[in-house]
Write an enzyme that holds these catalytic residues in place. Structure first.
Site, PDB file in Angstrom:
ATOM      1  N   HIS A  14       0.693  -1.267  -0.064  1.00 22.15           N
ATOM      2  CA  HIS A  14      -0.024   0.141   0.058  1.00 22.15           C
ATOM      3  C   HIS A  14       0.751   1.307   0.022  1.00 22.15           C
ATOM      4  O   HIS A  14       1.981   1.414   0.558  1.00 22.15           O
ATOM      5  CB  HIS A  14      -0.706  -0.026   1.387  1.00 22.15           C
ATOM      6  N   ALA A  46      18.574 -15.016  11.907  1.00 19.44           N
ATOM      7  CA  ALA A  46      17.130 -15.474  12.221  1.00 19.44           C
ATOM      8  C   ALA A  46      16.538 -13.825  12.804  1.00 19.44           C
ATOM      9  O   ALA A  46      17.065 -13.217  13.619  1.00 19.44           O
ATOM     10  CB  ALA A  46      17.123 -16.490  13.649  1.00 19.44           C
ATOM     11  N   ARG A  52      22.236  -5.401   9.995  1.00 16.18           N
ATOM     12  CA  ARG A  52      23.644  -4.566   9.825  1.00 16.18           C
ATOM     13  C   ARG A  52      24.422  -5.845   9.880  1.00 16.18           C
ATOM     14  O   ARG A  52      24.327  -7.088  10.473  1.00 16.18           O
ATOM     15  CB  ARG A  52      23.799  -3.745  11.206  1.00 16.18           C
TER      16      ARG A  52
HETATM   17  C1  LIG Z   1       8.233   0.932   6.515  1.00 16.68           C
HETATM   18  C2  LIG Z   1       8.468   1.035   4.997  1.00 16.68           C
HETATM   19  C3  LIG Z   1       6.971   1.184   4.422  1.00 16.68           C
HETATM   20  C4  LIG Z   1       9.465   2.246   4.746  1.00 16.68           C
HETATM   21  O1  LIG Z   1       9.616   2.067   3.374  1.00 16.68           O
HETATM   22  P1  LIG Z   1      10.861   3.281   2.768  1.00 16.68           P
HETATM   23  O2  LIG Z   1      10.166   4.424   3.008  1.00 16.68           O
HETATM   24  O3  LIG Z   1      11.030   2.867   1.328  1.00 16.68           O
HETATM   25  O4  LIG Z   1      12.097   3.125   3.493  1.00 16.68           O
HETATM   26  P2  LIG Z   1      13.281   2.964   3.160  1.00 16.68           P
HETATM   27  O5  LIG Z   1      13.606   1.714   2.476  1.00 16.68           O
HETATM   28  O6  LIG Z   1      13.947   4.071   2.483  1.00 16.68           O
HETATM   29  O7  LIG Z   1      14.177   3.032   4.522  1.00 16.68           O
HETATM   30  C5  LIG Z   1      14.302   4.128   5.585  1.00 16.68           C
HETATM   31  C6  LIG Z   1      15.128   3.774   6.762  1.00 16.68           C
HETATM   32  O8  LIG Z   1      14.536   2.873   7.461  1.00 16.68           O
HETATM   33  C7  LIG Z   1      14.849   1.634   7.791  1.00 16.68           C
HETATM   34  N1  LIG Z   1      13.817   0.830   7.576  1.00 16.68           N
HETATM   35  C8  LIG Z   1      12.711   0.552   6.362  1.00 16.68           C
HETATM   36  N2  LIG Z   1      11.930  -0.285   6.999  1.00 16.68           N
HETATM   37  C9  LIG Z   1      12.346  -0.805   7.916  1.00 16.68           C
HETATM   38  C10 LIG Z   1      11.679  -1.850   8.801  1.00 16.68           C
HETATM   39  N3  LIG Z   1      10.463  -2.340   8.225  1.00 16.68           N
HETATM   40  N4  LIG Z   1      12.312  -2.003   9.846  1.00 16.68           N
HETATM   41  C11 LIG Z   1      13.458  -1.254  10.191  1.00 16.68           C
HETATM   42  N5  LIG Z   1      14.100  -0.600   9.534  1.00 16.68           N
HETATM   43  C12 LIG Z   1      13.313  -0.073   8.518  1.00 16.68           C
HETATM   44  C13 LIG Z   1      15.941   1.446   6.683  1.00 16.68           C
HETATM   45  O9  LIG Z   1      16.870   0.494   6.796  1.00 16.68           O
HETATM   46  C14 LIG Z   1      16.270   2.662   6.296  1.00 16.68           C
HETATM   47  O10 LIG Z   1      17.407   3.101   7.411  1.00 16.68           O
HETATM   48  P3  LIG Z   1      18.874   3.563   6.894  1.00 16.68           P
HETATM   49  O11 LIG Z   1      18.770   4.582   5.980  1.00 16.68           O
HETATM   50  O12 LIG Z   1      19.421   3.919   8.362  1.00 16.68           O
HETATM   51  O13 LIG Z   1      19.474   2.345   6.149  1.00 16.68           O
HETATM   52  C15 LIG Z   1       8.947  -0.473   4.578  1.00 16.68           C
HETATM   53  O14 LIG Z   1      10.319  -0.451   4.447  1.00 16.68           O
HETATM   54  C16 LIG Z   1       8.266  -1.567   4.836  1.00 16.68           C
HETATM   55  O15 LIG Z   1       8.315  -1.842   5.954  1.00 16.68           O
HETATM   56  N6  LIG Z   1       7.436  -2.019   3.990  1.00 16.68           N
HETATM   57  C17 LIG Z   1       6.581  -3.097   4.339  1.00 16.68           C
HETATM   58  C18 LIG Z   1       5.149  -2.758   4.500  1.00 16.68           C
HETATM   59  C19 LIG Z   1       4.367  -3.758   4.757  1.00 16.68           C
HETATM   60  O16 LIG Z   1       4.510  -4.602   5.846  1.00 16.68           O
HETATM   61  N7  LIG Z   1       3.258  -4.079   3.707  1.00 16.68           N
HETATM   62  C20 LIG Z   1       2.468  -5.020   3.970  1.00 16.68           C
HETATM   63  C21 LIG Z   1       1.002  -4.637   4.502  1.00 16.68           C
HETATM   64  S1  LIG Z   1      -0.385  -5.637   4.065  1.00 16.68           S
END
Ligand SMILES: CC(C)(COP(=O)(O)OP(=O)(O)OC[C@H]1O[C@@H](n2cnc3c(N)ncnc32)[C@H](O)[C@@H]1OP(=O)(O)O)[C@@H](O)C(=O)NCCC(=O)NCCS
Length: 202
Positions: free
Chosen positions: A129, A176, A196
């Site tokens: 989304h 893990a 990391r």
């Molecule tokens: C949270 C989220 C939406 C952010 O996406 P984004 O804006 O593209 O984020 P980025 O990939 O640019 O990451 C930004 C920072 O947050 C960190 N980060 C991103 N997602 C993270 C997560 N889920 N957990 C921990 N850290 C996260 C990245 O490592 C990055 O940090 P860094 O620059 O220090 O390395 C995405 O990473 C995510 O979790 N997507 C899955 C959503 C989901 O669960 N969808 C299913 C719903 S039905």
């Protein structure tokens, strides 16, 4: 061989079950338009949701474990292979193994050869989304997607999450329960949330 069967009787039961359901499993893959490979060992029916114009290509000697009894880590759901768009691709190389793993591609998810995906790990190349409420209201499905590439000989630990755009270099290990959101170079161990580098693979 006999000693192995006596030592691990549950392996015998699972092998018998695997052979009994093999015709159904082959039919399931055929019905989903996925070519059956050489030497596959499929323990239990995976969940397959293939967009009918997308591509799912799976290499030889694939090992898919969906039954809880098929692995001591007792996967809590079947292996999932899902493509969400006409242009999506899931490509898995040779000699790979997945246990209760989820692979979802809106763009592409590619695994090289000898990749092991631990129990209940999730590999998903889309956020599903949009992030802003306004964009969600306009189109709930208009998520950002970015291809995932996992190179040869990578080992992904149980309950890990591999997020969109991630490239994991050859021979690396994901600890893990890690959340991998950035590229991983070859030959390292990563762990944690966000993952990391913790050391080199010996
Ligand atoms: C949270 C989220 C939406 C952010 O996406 P984004 O804006 O593209 O984020 P980025 O990939 O640019 O990451 C930004 C920072 O947050 C960190 N980060 C991103 N997602 C993270 C997560 N889920 N957990 C921990 N850290 C996260 C990245 O490592 C990055 O940090 P860094 O620059 O220090 O390395 C995405 O990473 C995510 O979790 N997507 C899955 C959503 C989901 O669960 N969808 C299913 C719903 S039905």
């Amino acid at each position: 061989m006999i000693q192995k069967m006596l030592d691990k009787p549950w392996g015998v039961t699972d092998e018998l079950r695997r052979l009994i359901v093999l015709p159904y499993i082959r039919l399931l893959f055929a019905a989903n338009g996925i070519a059956w490979g050489c030497g596959w060992r499929v323990f239990g029916a995976p969940i397959i949701q293939r967009h009918r114009r997308s591509v799912i290509l799976l290499g030889d000697r694939l090992d898919l474990r969906s039954w809880p009894s098929s692995n001591p880590l007792a996967p809590n759901h079947p292996v999932v292979l899902a493509t969400r768009t006409a242009s999506a691709i899931i490509r898995i190389g040779q000699d790979c193994g997945l246990t209760g793993a989820t692979v979802v591609a809106a763009s592409s998810v590619e695994l090289g050869d000898r990749v092991l995906v631990g129990a209940n790990a999730v590999i998903v190349d889309t956020d599903f989304h949009p992030l802003s409420p306004a964009e969600r209201r306009a189109d709930l499905s208009a998520a950002r997607t970015s291809p995932i590439r996992i190179d040869d000989d990578v080992f992904i630990g149980m309950y890990s999450l591999i997020l969109k755009g991630v490239h994991i270099g050859a021979g690396s290990v994901v600890g893990a329960g890690s959340v991998v959101s950035r590229a991983v170079p070859p030959g390292v161990v990563v762990a944690g949330n966000p993952a990391r580098i913790v050391r080199q693979v010996c």
